[in-house]
Motif scaffolding. Sequence first.
Motif, PDB file in Angstrom:
ATOM      1  N   GLY A   1     -22.794 -51.829 -43.719  1.00 45.51           N
ATOM      2  CA  GLY A   1     -23.914 -51.518 -42.845  1.00 45.51           C
ATOM      3  C   GLY A   1     -24.187 -50.029 -42.778  1.00 45.51           C
ATOM      4  O   GLY A   1     -23.335 -49.201 -43.117  1.00 45.51           O
ATOM      5  N   TYR A   2     -25.405 -49.714 -42.335  1.00 45.33           N
ATOM      6  CA  TYR A   2     -25.793 -48.313 -42.159  1.00 45.33           C
ATOM      7  C   TYR A   2     -26.446 -48.144 -40.804  1.00 45.33           C
ATOM      8  O   TYR A   2     -27.205 -49.014 -40.352  1.00 45.33           O
ATOM      9  N   THR A   3     -26.154 -47.029 -40.149  1.00 43.23           N
ATOM     10  CA  THR A   3     -26.656 -46.734 -38.818  1.00 43.23           C
ATOM     11  C   THR A   3     -27.492 -45.469 -38.829  1.00 43.23           C
ATOM     12  O   THR A   3     -27.066 -44.440 -39.383  1.00 43.23           O
ATOM     13  N   TRP A   4     -28.664 -45.560 -38.211  1.00 45.61           N
ATOM     14  CA  TRP A   4     -29.475 -44.391 -37.926  1.00 45.61           C
ATOM     15  C   TRP A   4     -29.377 -44.068 -36.447  1.00 45.61           C
ATOM     16  O   TRP A   4     -29.622 -44.956 -35.602  1.00 45.61           O
ATOM     17  N   ALA A   5     -29.030 -42.839 -36.107  1.00 50.74           N
ATOM     18  CA  ALA A   5     -29.057 -42.408 -34.709  1.00 50.74           C
ATOM     19  C   ALA A   5     -30.494 -42.052 -34.355  1.00 50.74           C
ATOM     20  O   ALA A   5     -31.160 -41.279 -35.063  1.00 50.74           O
ATOM     21  N   LEU A   6     -30.985 -42.586 -33.249  1.00 47.12           N
ATOM     22  CA  LEU A   6     -32.393 -42.416 -32.880  1.00 47.12           C
ATOM     23  C   LEU A   6     -32.536 -41.384 -31.741  1.00 47.12           C
ATOM     24  O   LEU A   6     -31.630 -41.225 -30.931  1.00 47.12           O
TER      25      LEU A   6
ATOM     26  N   ALA B   1     -24.119 -56.863 -21.849  1.00 52.98           N
ATOM     27  CA  ALA B   1     -23.820 -55.637 -21.110  1.00 52.98           C
ATOM     28  C   ALA B   1     -23.496 -54.485 -22.042  1.00 52.98           C
ATOM     29  O   ALA B   1     -23.649 -53.307 -21.679  1.00 52.98           O
ATOM     30  N   GLY B   2     -23.046 -54.783 -23.252  1.00 48.67           N
ATOM     31  CA  GLY B   2     -22.708 -53.749 -24.212  1.00 48.67           C
ATOM     32  C   GLY B   2     -23.874 -52.892 -24.628  1.00 48.67           C
ATOM     33  O   GLY B   2     -23.686 -51.767 -25.114  1.00 48.67           O
ATOM     34  N   THR B   3     -25.093 -53.374 -24.435  1.00 48.18           N
ATOM     35  CA  THR B   3     -26.285 -52.603 -24.787  1.00 48.18           C
ATOM     36  C   THR B   3     -26.327 -51.268 -24.039  1.00 48.18           C
ATOM     37  O   THR B   3     -26.911 -50.297 -24.526  1.00 48.18           O
ATOM     38  N   ALA B   4     -25.709 -51.197 -22.877  1.00 45.21           N
ATOM     39  CA  ALA B   4     -25.728 -49.971 -22.072  1.00 45.21           C
ATOM     40  C   ALA B   4     -24.793 -48.901 -22.596  1.00 45.21           C
ATOM     41  O   ALA B   4     -24.867 -47.749 -22.137  1.00 45.21           O
ATOM     42  N   PHE B   5     -23.898 -49.221 -23.559  1.00 40.57           N
ATOM     43  CA  PHE B   5     -22.833 -48.296 -23.947  1.00 40.57           C
ATOM     44  C   PHE B   5     -22.938 -47.791 -25.378  1.00 40.57           C
ATOM     45  O   PHE B   5     -22.049 -47.057 -25.825  1.00 40.57           O
ATOM     46  N   VAL B   6     -23.989 -48.149 -26.125  1.00 43.14           N
ATOM     47  CA  VAL B   6     -24.009 -47.838 -27.555  1.00 43.14           C
ATOM     48  C   VAL B   6     -25.029 -46.778 -27.936  1.00 43.14           C
ATOM     49  O   VAL B   6     -25.193 -46.475 -29.125  1.00 43.14           O
ATOM     50  N   GLY B   7     -25.733 -46.194 -26.963  1.00 44.57           N
ATOM     51  CA  GLY B   7     -26.666 -45.116 -27.259  1.00 44.57           C
ATOM     52  C   GLY B   7     -27.948 -45.596 -27.910  1.00 44.57           C
ATOM     53  O   GLY B   7     -28.315 -46.772 -27.820  1.00 44.57           O
ATOM     54  N   ASN B   8     -28.635 -44.667 -28.572  1.00 43.43           N
ATOM     55  CA  ASN B   8     -29.898 -44.949 -29.249  1.00 43.43           C
ATOM     56  C   ASN B   8     -29.632 -45.072 -30.743  1.00 43.43           C
ATOM     57  O   ASN B   8     -29.199 -44.113 -31.390  1.00 43.43           O
ATOM     58  N   ARG B   9     -29.896 -46.236 -31.313  1.00 47.01           N
ATOM     59  CA  ARG B   9     -29.474 -46.467 -32.687  1.00 47.01           C
ATOM     60  C   ARG B   9     -30.204 -47.645 -33.320  1.00 47.01           C
ATOM     61  O   ARG B   9     -30.743 -48.532 -32.641  1.00 47.01           O
ATOM     62  N   LEU B  10     -30.195 -47.649 -34.646  1.00 46.03           N
ATOM     63  CA  LEU B  10     -30.671 -48.775 -35.439  1.00 46.03           C
ATOM     64  C   LEU B  10     -29.602 -49.079 -36.476  1.00 46.03           C
ATOM     65  O   LEU B  10     -29.230 -48.220 -37.282  1.00 46.03           O
TER      66      LEU B  10
ATOM     67  N   VAL C   1     -25.318 -64.424 -48.808  1.00 43.23           N
ATOM     68  CA  VAL C   1     -25.633 -63.130 -48.198  1.00 43.23           C
ATOM     69  C   VAL C   1     -26.170 -63.371 -46.795  1.00 43.23           C
ATOM     70  O   VAL C   1     -27.105 -64.156 -46.602  1.00 43.23           O
ATOM     71  N   ILE C   2     -25.567 -62.709 -45.806  1.00 45.11           N
ATOM     72  CA  ILE C   2     -25.919 -62.905 -44.402  1.00 45.11           C
ATOM     73  C   ILE C   2     -26.380 -61.577 -43.832  1.00 45.11           C
ATOM     74  O   ILE C   2     -25.588 -60.638 -43.708  1.00 45.11           O
ATOM     75  N   PRO C   3     -27.655 -61.428 -43.474  1.00 50.64           N
ATOM     76  CA  PRO C   3     -28.154 -60.150 -42.956  1.00 50.64           C
ATOM     77  C   PRO C   3     -27.909 -60.009 -41.458  1.00 50.64           C
ATOM     78  O   PRO C   3     -27.633 -60.978 -40.750  1.00 50.64           O
ATOM     79  N   GLY C   4     -28.020 -58.784 -40.980  1.00 49.73           N
ATOM     80  CA  GLY C   4     -27.912 -58.522 -39.545  1.00 49.73           C
ATOM     81  C   GLY C   4     -28.633 -57.235 -39.193  1.00 49.73           C
ATOM     82  O   GLY C   4     -28.769 -56.329 -40.026  1.00 49.73           O
ATOM     83  N   LEU C   5     -29.090 -57.158 -37.963  1.00 50.50           N
ATOM     84  CA  LEU C   5     -29.798 -55.976 -37.485  1.00 50.50           C
ATOM     85  C   LEU C   5     -29.526 -55.782 -36.008  1.00 50.50           C
ATOM     86  O   LEU C   5     -29.470 -56.758 -35.243  1.00 50.50           O
ATOM     87  N   GLY C   6     -29.338 -54.531 -35.597  1.00 47.04           N
ATOM     88  CA  GLY C   6     -29.185 -54.219 -34.184  1.00 47.04           C
ATOM     89  C   GLY C   6     -29.957 -52.967 -33.820  1.00 47.04           C
ATOM     90  O   GLY C   6     -29.951 -51.976 -34.567  1.00 47.04           O
ATOM     91  N   TYR C   7     -30.628 -53.012 -32.691  1.00 48.35           N
ATOM     92  CA  TYR C   7     -31.403 -51.872 -32.196  1.00 48.35           C
ATOM     93  C   TYR C   7     -31.084 -51.693 -30.719  1.00 48.35           C
ATOM     94  O   TYR C   7     -31.036 -52.673 -29.965  1.00 48.35           O
ATOM     95  N   ALA C   8     -30.832 -50.455 -30.313  1.00 46.89           N
ATOM     96  CA  ALA C   8     -30.559 -50.171 -28.906  1.00 46.89           C
ATOM     97  C   ALA C   8     -31.251 -48.884 -28.509  1.00 46.89           C
ATOM     98  O   ALA C   8     -31.319 -47.920 -29.287  1.00 46.89           O
ATOM     99  N   ARG C   9     -31.738 -48.869 -27.261  1.00 45.81           N
ATOM    100  CA  ARG C   9     -32.436 -47.699 -26.727  1.00 45.81           C
ATOM    101  C   ARG C   9     -32.085 -47.541 -25.263  1.00 45.81           C
ATOM    102  O   ARG C   9     -32.172 -48.506 -24.478  1.00 45.81           O
ATOM    103  N   GLN C  10     -31.645 -46.335 -24.885  1.00 44.89           N
ATOM    104  CA  GLN C  10     -31.353 -46.049 -23.491  1.00 44.89           C
ATOM    105  C   GLN C  10     -32.624 -45.521 -22.830  1.00 44.89           C
ATOM    106  O   GLN C  10     -33.012 -44.366 -23.025  1.00 44.89           O
TER     107      GLN C  10
END
Length: 418
Positions: free
Chosen positions: A413-418, A58-67, A102-111
């Motif tokens: 980590g680094y975040t790009w606002a999309l 459900a958190g996907t709805a609250f984090v905006g557009n991002r990578l 070393v443990i990688p991670g990635l998250g992508y969200a789009r409204q």
Amino acid sequence: MKFVTPALLVGLAVVGWPLAASATNGYFSHGYGVRSQGVAGVGIALPQDGLAAAANPAGTAFVGNRLDVEASLFRPDRGASIHGNAYGADGDYSANGKRHFVIPGLGYARQVSPALGVGLAVYGNGGMNTDYGRNPFAAYGATGKAGIDLAQLFVTPSVAFRPAQGHAIGAAVTFAYQRFAARGLSPFDNAMVSSAPGSVTDRGHDSATGWGLKLGWIGEVLPAVRLGASWSSRIQMSEFDRYKGLFEGHGGFDIPASYGVGVAWQASPALTLAADWQRIEYSSVRSVGNPLSVLFSGGQLGADNGAGFGWNDISVVKLGATYAVDERLTLRAGVSRAQQPVPSSQTFFNILAPGVVRNHFSLGASYRLAGGELSAAYTRAPKVTVAGDGSIPAGFGGGEASSHLREDVLTVGYTWAL
């Protein structure tokens, strides 16, 4: 949609990254995403980035557009000791043949619309690694190094729908990939102990895959107060064929179900306080939950309902706070405490898997830059030792085994606002 292709390419790159093992709350990660790790893993009612679906879809709805792209440097200190053993196994043993992971991670969200969000989270759920240069089973005839290497990687596409202002329900499917290897366990590789001799140790890496389901809800129940709930199904994994003589069910090693609830309170425009309660059902997976004593009542390693590691289910309580110093800088801190999954009666076999730490203390920060946001988190899990109590069976010479673990995790980590 122009950002979907880059996100998927990065996701594929992360999937191809050599897996690393971690062990925090048992062998589940203490938190998913650098911001969640900064508050000791809180995330059920406090989504902060594109990896939010790992804790609650459900958190996907609250984090905006991002990578979000990140990597964790994980440094465990693990080992064991044996005393009072009639076969001469007494001694202190270090499992730190390999110290850094070393443990990688990635998250992508789009409204997609005001009512609909989609996302993709790629993360390591956890795992376990021990690397004994001095083999603790040498007194029983083992040679060379001993240890195991278990790593788990998850790919979780999610969708979240807002049925009303301040509320969201979410669902996700999870593709799980896990890899395992064992070596130096020849005393367990015979017809008296294993149902499939020759498939217990020194078979190189084997892999398994499976699919699971996540469901979640987040809702603003009072002004400035959100509640959340999430559930992740048990993931039925394919068998480790090369290790069908080690794991119950002819190589079975499913990923247990977990669930939890959370609360987040916007105490002031700058300060947010949050808490989670999580339950992990380790004992429901027989290869994890069955005790070693099953071996002496006919339940050989690898057999249906055979011997395992004897882990208990655990509950985890997490508390965290975020504070926005200004428009650029946000600070985070958190603490968590878990129940002990490894009973004192099961420490002998868990020389291989000493997932015994209980407390996590975390600090984190994010700083907005012109093109995105840079975040970091540090977590310390102090050393815990579980002393054996009736832990080494008489057939292995009796006495007691103790296991210990301490952890340090640094995530950037680094975040790009999309």
